[in-house]
Write an enzyme that holds these catalytic residues in place. Structure first.
Site, mmCIF file in Angstrom:
data_model
loop_
_atom_site.group_PDB
_atom_site.id
_atom_site.type_symbol
_atom_site.label_atom_id
_atom_site.label_comp_id
_atom_site.label_asym_id
_atom_site.label_seq_id
_atom_site.Cartn_x
_atom_site.Cartn_y
_atom_site.Cartn_z
ATOM 1 N N LYS A 196 28.505 29.089 27.012
ATOM 2 C CA LYS A 196 29.087 27.876 26.414
ATOM 3 C C LYS A 196 28.020 27.147 25.595
ATOM 4 O O LYS A 196 26.823 27.369 25.800
ATOM 5 C CB LYS A 196 29.608 26.940 27.509
ATOM 6 C CG LYS A 196 30.495 27.612 28.537
ATOM 7 C CD LYS A 196 31.903 27.862 28.037
ATOM 8 C CE LYS A 196 32.621 28.758 29.029
ATOM 9 N NZ LYS A 196 34.036 28.705 29.045
HETATM 10 C C1 LIG Z 1 34.857 28.789 30.268
HETATM 11 C C2 LIG Z 1 36.086 27.998 30.322
HETATM 12 C C3 LIG Z 1 36.548 27.428 31.527
HETATM 13 C C4 LIG Z 1 35.922 27.719 32.860
HETATM 14 O O1 LIG Z 1 34.583 27.433 32.997
HETATM 15 P P1 LIG Z 1 33.720 28.185 34.111
HETATM 16 O O2 LIG Z 1 32.483 27.380 34.183
HETATM 17 O O3 LIG Z 1 33.496 29.581 33.636
HETATM 18 O O4 LIG Z 1 34.491 28.145 35.380
HETATM 19 C C5 LIG Z 1 37.662 26.623 31.488
HETATM 20 N N1 LIG Z 1 38.322 26.399 30.344
HETATM 21 C C6 LIG Z 1 37.927 26.939 29.175
HETATM 22 C C7 LIG Z 1 38.689 26.624 27.938
HETATM 23 C C8 LIG Z 1 36.807 27.773 29.126
HETATM 24 O O5 LIG Z 1 36.439 28.305 27.965
#
Ligand SMILES: *Cc1c(COP(=O)(O)O)cnc(C)c1O
Length: 375
Positions: A196
């Site tokens: 991210k």
């Molecule tokens: C990555 C993601 C999540 C979940 O995050 P994690 O930290 O991997 O649990 C939720 N919503 C969206 C849109 C994502 O891209």
């Protein structure tokens, strides 16, 4: 001869750039050994709250757990409908289902790929007319780094008296109408998954709110529903804390984060400039700054997309498809879906194609990717 590989995410190069700063912070944790809710967690929470301009930040174990804690705090469960876009990562839809609620899949805008408020209103009306489920919450997702249409979503949530959650997992650091994302909904959740925009070196996440009571409830829920003292159990919660080590790593990385977003923007502009005449480049949401988690172009069809993906692969260039199948058609969710066609999500999923975008990419690498696409 094979060209040098380009990476979709380059954590090794990121380590060369940030490793010393990260090691200092990690070493400090190794010296005090408060691995659970150590001082770095609170320091990070304070800095992130300041960063987005929200009153409270609660560090949690992942973006998915952040969604779960936010929905548990609203008592979302059996008989409740939670509205969310069909075109998103599975975690957004997974949580309502895990809590016993029903995800209702909403179509997206063909230009911005964000949830379509007109279709959202229709979906809410349909659920009300059927009378089986209670419309309880709306999850807007800031997809790919750009903001969802928050001004309209807020109006709908208010009119319908529903809880509004911002899934900002892909968009932390993004800006909507002059403000950093984090204050557009009743609560905002983000993820620190390594890929991210603001990624740690493991799982992690956070919840933002301006409501003090909710902030306290989120803190309780992330620690097994504890009360004022550790062995006072007020409610069923979960083990959803952010690790001290992750908080330390993120604190080190926060100093470089604005520069990273600026670099992602430069890369996006370079792609835009050279590719706009050839393919459909991302349409910018007005008055916003994308965090550029993902740079997605649209191709005419699946065949053209496969062809381009192979061509890039031959030149050692990775690419990705977010998302090849909208959630309402996935095996895990099709049984909760009413069977209606969501034409935009279904069409876009066959055309969408993501190019590498991350701060470690050089201009030369970006131009090489552009040349292969043009060639
Ligand atoms: C990555 C993601 C999540 C979940 O995050 P994690 O930290 O991997 O649990 C939720 N919503 C969206 C849109 C994502 O891209």
């Amino acid at each position: 001869m094979m060209s040098n590989p380009i990476f979709f995410l380059d954590l090794k190069k990121q380590q060369q750039r940030l490793g010393d700063a990260v090691k200092k912070r990690v070493d400090h944790v190794l010296s005090h050994c408060q691995f659970i809710l150590g001082p770095e967690v609170q320091e990070l929470e304070e800095r992130l709250a300041l960063y987005v301009g929200a009153k409270f930040c609660i560090g949690v174990s992942s973006g998915t757990d952040a969604i779960q804690i936010a929905l548990m705090a609203e008592n979302v469960g059996s008989g409740d409908a939670v509205f969310l876009p069909a075109f998103t990562y599975t975690a957004t839809a997974e949580v309502p289902l895990v809590l016993g609620a029903t995800p209702v899949f909403v179509d997206i805008d063909p230009e911005t790929f964000q949830i379509d408020p007109t279709h959202l209103k229709l979906c809410i009306q349909k659920v009300r007319n059927e009378g089986k489920l209670t419309p309880k919450a709306i999850i807007g997702v800031d997809l790919f780094g750009q903001p969802a249409p928050w001004d309209v979503l807020r109006k709908i949530a208010k009119q319908e008296r529903m809880f509004l959650l911002d899934d900002c997992a892909q968009s932390f650091g993004g800006v909507y109408q002059g403000h950093k994302l984090g204050n557009e909904a009743d609560a905002t959740v983000t993820s620190f998954f390594p890929s991210k925009p603001f990624g740690g070196y493991g799982d992690g996440g956070a919840i933002f709110t301006n409501d003090e009571e909710k902030a306290e409830l989120y803190r309780s829920l992330r620690s097994h529903g504890e009360g004022k003292t550790r062995y006072q159990v007020m409610r069923t919660g979960m083990n959803g804390r952010l690790d001290t080590l992750q908080a330390a790593i993120l604190l080190a990385k926060l100093d470089y984060f604005d520069g990273e977003i600026a670099r992602r923007e430069e890369i996006a502009c370079l792609y835009d400039k050279h590719l706009a005449s050839l393919v459909h480049v991302p349409v910018r949401v007005p008055q916003s700054q994308s965090a550029w988690a993902i740079y997605s172009i649209l191709l005419e069809n699946e065949q053209m997309r496969a062809k381009l993906q192979n061509k890039l692969k031959e030149d050692n260039i990775p690419s990705a498809i977010y998302y090849p199948l909208p959630l309402h058609l996935q095996p895990a969710y099709c049984n909760s879906h009413d069977g209606s066609v969501l034409p935009v999500s279904e069409k876009i999923s066959k055309q969408i194609f993501a190019l590498p975008i991350h701060p470690e990419l050089t201009d030369e690498e970006v131009l090489r990717i552009i040349d292969v696409i043009k060639g």
